[in-house]
Design an enzyme around this catalytic site. Sequence first.
Site, PDB file in Angstrom:
ATOM      1  N   GLU A 100     -75.813 -88.137 -73.018  1.00  0.00           N
ATOM      2  CA  GLU A 100     -75.710 -86.689 -73.244  1.00  0.00           C
ATOM      3  C   GLU A 100     -74.716 -86.023 -72.287  1.00  0.00           C
ATOM      4  O   GLU A 100     -74.770 -84.815 -72.075  1.00  0.00           O
ATOM      5  CB  GLU A 100     -77.094 -86.042 -73.080  1.00  0.00           C
ATOM      6  CG  GLU A 100     -78.171 -86.589 -73.997  1.00  0.00           C
ATOM      7  CD  GLU A 100     -77.945 -86.264 -75.459  1.00  0.00           C
ATOM      8  OE1 GLU A 100     -76.843 -85.800 -75.826  1.00  0.00           O
ATOM      9  OE2 GLU A 100     -78.874 -86.480 -76.252  1.00  0.00           O
ATOM     10  N   HIS A 121     -87.622 -84.178 -72.769  1.00  0.00           N
ATOM     11  CA  HIS A 121     -88.377 -84.198 -74.012  1.00  0.00           C
ATOM     12  C   HIS A 121     -89.810 -83.767 -73.713  1.00  0.00           C
ATOM     13  O   HIS A 121     -90.769 -84.487 -73.983  1.00  0.00           O
ATOM     14  CB  HIS A 121     -88.350 -85.599 -74.633  1.00  0.00           C
ATOM     15  CG  HIS A 121     -86.986 -86.033 -75.063  1.00  0.00           C
ATOM     16  ND1 HIS A 121     -86.759 -87.240 -75.697  1.00  0.00           N
ATOM     17  CD2 HIS A 121     -85.770 -85.437 -74.953  1.00  0.00           C
ATOM     18  CE1 HIS A 121     -85.465 -87.364 -75.960  1.00  0.00           C
ATOM     19  NE2 HIS A 121     -84.849 -86.283 -75.514  1.00  0.00           N
TER      20      HIS A 121
END
Length: 240
Positions: A100, A121
């Site tokens: 990312e 998450h």
Amino acid sequence: MPADKTAKPAKTKATKAAPKAPTPAEDTALRRSIIDHCLAMNATGFNQGTSGNLSVRQGEAMLITPSGIPYATMSPEMIARMPLSGGREDAEGPRAPSSEWRFHRDILRARPEFNAVVHAHAPYATALAMTRRGIPASHYMVALFGGDDVRCADYATFGTQALSDAALAALAGRNACLLANHGLLACGPTLEKAMAIAVELEALARQHHLALQIGGPALLTPRQMADTHEMIRALNYGNG
């Protein structure tokens, strides 16, 4: 009348001083801080496995967690260093940076007020993101994130430029957002502040989720949110 021959000094454009390079001890301490925050993030259940990633600005570059390395086995030298003007091929270190890296780089490049980015998450924030819904003005603490709602960015495949572009759009005027079918992003002037914002966002996501189970929350009006923003500014709330 004779012309005034007194010479006036020419105006010169001020140049921005180059950022001071960190000492080896400062560099190691920052890398260790990144690892410590990763370990704390997982120890509290805020994140799971190697799914999250953190970055911190370091001059004209960023330090970012490596890809796929369990936090418990991560060492300072494994943290990748990437120039904000470059790409993955420009990364320094024995391990590849997080997949990312694009949204970390692009956020730090586009938003100079941010020096750290947290991606996780977190369970409740991710649950809302899986339904592709943001968080409306269901609690006054929504204002802590910069607006009258927390947006959910459009879906795009992880690690892509499309995801980075969607994240930047959702972060416009905000310091946090959700990523559709993915997780959360939180940004701040320091890693500690970015992590605090991420924790606040997960708490808010849990409260909003619970309210949805009992008929849905009553939303604050734009006027009520404006009053909240004014109070936050007056008290410097959330910045202490």
